[in-house]
Design a protein around this motif. Structure first.
Motif, PDB file in Angstrom:
ATOM      1  N   LEU A 311       0.864  -1.182   0.000  1.00  4.11           N
ATOM      2  CA  LEU A 311       0.000   0.000   0.000  1.00  4.11           C
ATOM      3  C   LEU A 311       0.896   1.226   0.000  1.00  4.11           C
ATOM      4  CD1 LEU A 311      -3.042   1.005   0.443  1.00  4.11           C
ATOM      5  CD2 LEU A 311      -2.350   1.298   2.826  1.00  4.11           C
ATOM      6  N   ARG A 312       0.701   2.117  -0.955  1.00  2.00           N
ATOM      7  CA  ARG A 312       1.546   3.307  -1.065  1.00  2.00           C
ATOM      8  C   ARG A 312       0.674   4.555  -1.024  1.00  2.00           C
ATOM      9  NH1 ARG A 312       6.918   2.712  -3.244  1.00  2.00           N
ATOM     10  NH2 ARG A 312       7.434   0.507  -3.480  1.00  2.00           N
ATOM     11  N   MET A 313       1.209   5.605  -0.398  1.00  2.00           N
ATOM     12  CA  MET A 313       0.564   6.913  -0.355  1.00  2.00           C
ATOM     13  C   MET A 313       1.507   7.923  -0.990  1.00  2.00           C
ATOM     14  SD  MET A 313      -1.446   6.982   3.303  1.00  2.00           S
ATOM     15  CE  MET A 313      -0.092   6.338   4.279  1.00  2.00           C
ATOM     16  N   TRP A 314       1.085   8.478  -2.107  1.00  2.00           N
ATOM     17  CA  TRP A 314       1.911   9.386  -2.890  1.00  2.00           C
ATOM     18  C   TRP A 314       1.490  10.825  -2.597  1.00  2.00           C
ATOM     19  CZ3 TRP A 314       5.207   6.468  -6.097  1.00  2.00           C
ATOM     20  CH2 TRP A 314       4.809   5.142  -6.306  1.00  2.00           C
ATOM     21  N   ARG A 315       2.465  11.672  -2.321  1.00  2.00           N
ATOM     22  CA  ARG A 315       2.187  13.088  -2.060  1.00  2.00           C
ATOM     23  C   ARG A 315       2.179  13.855  -3.380  1.00  2.00           C
ATOM     24  NH1 ARG A 315       6.074  17.214  -1.026  1.00  2.00           N
ATOM     25  NH2 ARG A 315       5.124  19.106  -0.151  1.00  2.00           N
ATOM     26  N   ILE A 316       1.075  14.563  -3.626  1.00  2.00           N
ATOM     27  CA  ILE A 316       0.932  15.384  -4.835  1.00  2.00           C
ATOM     28  C   ILE A 316       0.985  16.838  -4.400  1.00  2.00           C
ATOM     29  CG2 ILE A 316      -0.430  15.760  -6.922  1.00  2.00           C
ATOM     30  CD1 ILE A 316       0.422  12.890  -6.545  1.00  2.00           C
ATOM     31  N   ASP A 317       2.135  17.469  -4.565  1.00  2.00           N
ATOM     32  CA  ASP A 317       2.294  18.846  -4.095  1.00  2.00           C
ATOM     33  C   ASP A 317       1.733  19.828  -5.111  1.00  2.00           C
ATOM     34  OD1 ASP A 317       4.156  18.809  -6.134  1.00  2.00           O
ATOM     35  OD2 ASP A 317       5.877  18.693  -4.791  1.00  2.00           O
ATOM     36  N   SER A 318       1.772  21.101  -4.774  1.00  2.00           N
ATOM     37  CA  SER A 318       1.192  22.143  -5.633  1.00  2.00           C
ATOM     38  C   SER A 318       1.921  22.255  -6.967  1.00  2.00           C
ATOM     39  CB  SER A 318       1.206  23.486  -4.903  1.00  2.00           C
ATOM     40  OG  SER A 318       2.541  23.819  -4.506  1.00  2.00           O
TER      41      SER A 318
END
Length: 782
Positions: A311-318
């Motif tokens: 399970l991966r959580m990817w950070r999508i920045d501005s």
């Protein structure tokens, strides 16, 4: 389980979960991983601090799982397994099954909670049904939608509470739950199976479909003939979903190799190359969803579950979000935002004008936004985004290949000039489009020179065009092309009526306009006679029924085919309208494809519909007085009545291997075999089976107690050598086995088995040979 962080992205391993589906709740706090033995509830704020399990006992994997998207029901989630959906409740660290939804007869393929109503859940199945459930009453579905083919995907519209979409192989159907009898629109979306379906988050008419044919297509279902845009790929696309920010799209490809990167982020305005590739998973991504954005944060998090059991959580920045933005639309939003922050007029100087000035400012803002979006360049971009289409875009999609039709379009003045030449008639018309078009605002039609039709014909044509346009704009659909088709179709019908008054009513004038080219979609306004998907009517047929009857029907003996007997029957019902209009010959129908037969004639009038039938022109009456006198009569108005074909119900019970009445009369008294044989012989005689009367008479002799075993076997002939013994039984079983008379075989075996037990013999059939038993057993498979 193990957790690690890499570039601010969280990675959690669940090696023993064997989960096939994943879902994130609407609060962004938990995720559920569905395995065969356990459901894993993961705390997304601290995924490395352990997880909770919900035990389940099932031999079926979970096909789909989804949390309820409403905050007040955030502790509910649904999971489908084979033909059932289980509703789980998770509160205070404990989970349990609340209830189950059971109604489908085949495996459930997908489920989706309603966006606006927290109590509604829709499920789709291979059994061709789509059920809408109310979780307050789970005994049966509240709405049932029926399709011809099974649905693989089902999704609620994100802006319209009554609208939902389903995918069936390569097609998409749009439904209104208030009108469950049939779909409101059909999209022939792909040539291969559709794997993913997603509605646009801001526009109720736009959706994206991903397919096995290596493409993602974007649609406005109001114009189903042509997709808005296409994303070509080299491999099949498993999922494609819009992002909650800007104009992004996330896709999951089916990798050809195990370690290929299959998770991509796109800008829908530039589909040439992805803006970002998510690198990390070692296998195909099974599911991905977005976490709810935390208060005060500008970053988003994408949660993915892969076949590699991570399970991966990817950070999508501005910065990554800006790559999915459209500069043009961002510019107009900044401009409108700047206008909205302009200082208000000084109310103390002109208090009486303060309210009008405020309204005027708001109107200028809306006008500026509308003028900007009506720009052709911006219109092309908004078309991909799914915003309402401009008049310029409708003009660009008009089919300009219609013969003898010329359309001059001017998007600036919101008008177009239509010129049609059909036979000796000329029509030139000016069409004006209001600013609100097509939002329940119909265009106006005005005849201009040179127009050669009469005043009465103008009035009829105007009524047809107004009715057609109003029917479309009430559903916010464009109407120009349907009006053009109605205009040409009406003129062709006028020319055909004029030619029918000539000396040769079956010959067409050389000036008749050729038929319209094939359109990919035919509106309901053209009637069922031009539907090429409806089979050609049958004039004869036969069916067996379970009650022992054969039902068959034929055409009247006085009717014969008007075409050559060697010519095959047309494939579809659309051929009837072509015969009726006289535009093509039977041989032409045989060579035309079904699609080219759709628009050979206009919408039939009421009187025409009453006349259009297969017996009126495809079959002709025999011109014989002998048949007329026998087959025809007259009604109350002294008009001839044409005889119809017969429907005949034939009793074929004599051909069946089991006689129903005989089975009801047969008895089996194991304590008195002689009485059993005697009464069964009488029953056979009562139903007319004289052959069975002889069989039961012989069976009564063969089971007589005098033939049974004696204390001294040397005193008489053994039963196996007796003329009414083994040879008789074997010949009877072999004879009825060859006739496939399982009823008689079963009764004989039961009678002789009962007789052997009555005589106290330990082995089957006692004095009767085991070989007979084997033969009777074998007869079941003959």
């Amino acid at each position: 389980m193990a957790a690690r962080w890499s570039s601010e992205n969280v990675v959690v391993e669940f090696r023993d979960s064997q989960a096939t589906a994943m879902s994130v709740d609407c609060l962004g706090q938990r995720a559920v991983l569905s395995g065969r033995r356990f459901l894993y509830i993961v705390n997304l704020d601290a995924p490395n601090e352990g997880h909770r399990k919900i035990s389940r006992q099932s031999k079926w994997d979970i096909g789909a799982v989804q949390w309820n998207p409403h905050d007040s029901y955030a502790y509910y989630f649904a999971a489908s397994s084979n033909q059932r959906v289980d509703l789980y409740k998770w509160k205070e660290g404990n989970g349990e099954v609340c209830t189950s939804l059971q109604g489908h007869t085949r495996v459930i393929s997908d489920l989706d909670w309603a966006v606006f109503e927290p109590d509604l859940l829709v499920t789709s199945s291979v059994d061709t049904y789509i059920y809408i459930w109310d979780i307050k009453d789970t005994r049966k579905p509240t709405v049932s939608l029926s399709a011809v083919a099974g649905a693989s995907q089902v999704k609620w519209n994100k802006k319209n509470t009554n609208c939902l979409a389903t995918s069936h192989d390569g097609d998409v159907r749009i439904w209104d739950k208030r009108k469950p009898s049939t779909a409101v629109e059909y999209l022939a979306a792909h040539l291969s199976k559709i794997h993913g379906l997603d509605w646009h988050p801001d526009n109720e008419y736009t959706l994206a479909t991903s397919s096995q044919d290596n493409s993602v297509r974007f649609w406005d279902y109001r114009q189903p003939r042509k997709y808005l845009n296409i994303l070509p790929c080299q491999v099949p696309v498993w999922k494609a979903r819009y992002t909650p920010f800007s104009n992004g799209l996330v896709t999951v490809m089916v990798p050809q190799l195990r370690r290929e990167n299959s998770l991509l982020l796109w800008n829908v305005f530039d589909l040439n190359t992805p803006v970002h590739t998510f690198v990390g998973h070692d296998d195909v991504v099974l599911e991905f969803q977005w976490r709810k954005q935390k208060e005060g944060s500008k970053d988003y998090q994408l949660v993915t579950w892969s076949r590699d059991q991570t399970l991966r959580m990817w950070r999508i920045d501005s910065q990554l979000q800006r790559l999915c933005a459209n500069d043009i639309l961002d510019g107009v939003e900044d401009l409108i935002d700047g206008i909205s922050h302009l200082p208000e007029p000084d109310k103390t100087l002109h208090p009486q004008d303060s309210e009008p000035q405020h309204n005027s400012g708001h109107g200028d803002e809306e006008a500026l936004k509308e003028d900007f979006l009506n720009d052709p360049l911006v219109g092309e971009k908004t078309d991909q985004l799914g915003l309402p289409q401009t008049l310029q875009q409708e003009f660009s999609l008009i089919n300009v290949q219609i013969r003898n039709v010329n359309v001059e379009m001017d998007a600036v003045s919101r008008s177009c000039t239509v010129s049609v030449h059909c036979g000796n008639h000329r029509v030139r018309m000016l069409v004006m489009f209001p600013v609100q078009y097509p939002n329940n605002a119909a265009p106006s039609f005005q005849f201009i020179n040179p127009t050669s039709i009469t005043a009465s014909m103008k009035a009829k044509l105007l009524k047809i065009l107004k009715d057609t346009s109003l029917q479309k704009v009430k559903r916010n659909q464009s109407c120009l092309e349907p009006c053009l088709r109605q205009l040409v179709s009406w003129l062709e019908s006028v020319v055909n009526q004029e030619d029918s008054t000539s000396s040769n009513p079956y010959a067409l004038s050389n000036s008749v306009t050729p038929p319209l080219p094939t359109f990919a979609r035919v509106s309901n306004a053209y009637g069922s006679y031009q539907d090429s998907n409806i089979p050609f009517p049958r004039t004869s047929g036969a069916r067996f029924c379970g009650a022992g009857y054969l039902v068959y029907f034929t055409r009247p003996m006085t009717m014969h085919r008007a075409v050559s007997p060697t010519e095959p029957t047309p494939r579809s019902l659309s051929a009837l309208s072509a015969y009726h209009s006289g535009l093509i010959t039977p041989m032409k129908i045989r060579t035309e494809t079904p699609g080219n037969l759709r628009l050979y004639s206009g919408s039939p009038t009421r009187s025409e519909k009453e006349q259009v039938s297969i017996s009126s022109f495809y079959y002709k009456e025999r011109k014989s007085r002998r048949w007329k006198s026998k087959r025809e009569g007259t009604d109350a108005n002294n008009r001839p009545i044409k005889a119809a074909g017969k429907v005949i119900i034939q009793d074929i019970s004599c051909l069946l291997p089991v006689h129903k009445l005989l089975g009801e009369l047969y008895i089996l008294n194991v304590n008195n075999i002689q009485e059993t044989c005697q009464k069964n012989a009488a029953s056979a005689l009562a139903v007319g089976r004289r052959d069975l009367v002889q069989v039961w008479s012989l069976a009564m002799v063969a089971t007589d107690l005098c033939l049974g075993p004696k204390s001294d076997p040397d005193l008489e002939i053994p039963w196996a050598q007796h003329p009414f013994g083994r040879q008789l039984l074997e010949s009877l079983l072999a004879h009825y086995s060859q006739l496939h008379d399982v009823q008689t075989l079963a009764m004989l075996c039961s009678v002789f088995e009962a007789q052997s037990r009555l005589q106290g013999c330990p082995n089957s059939y006692g004095p009767f040979p085991q070989r007979a038993s084997n033969l009777a057993s074998h007869s079941r498979y003959v």
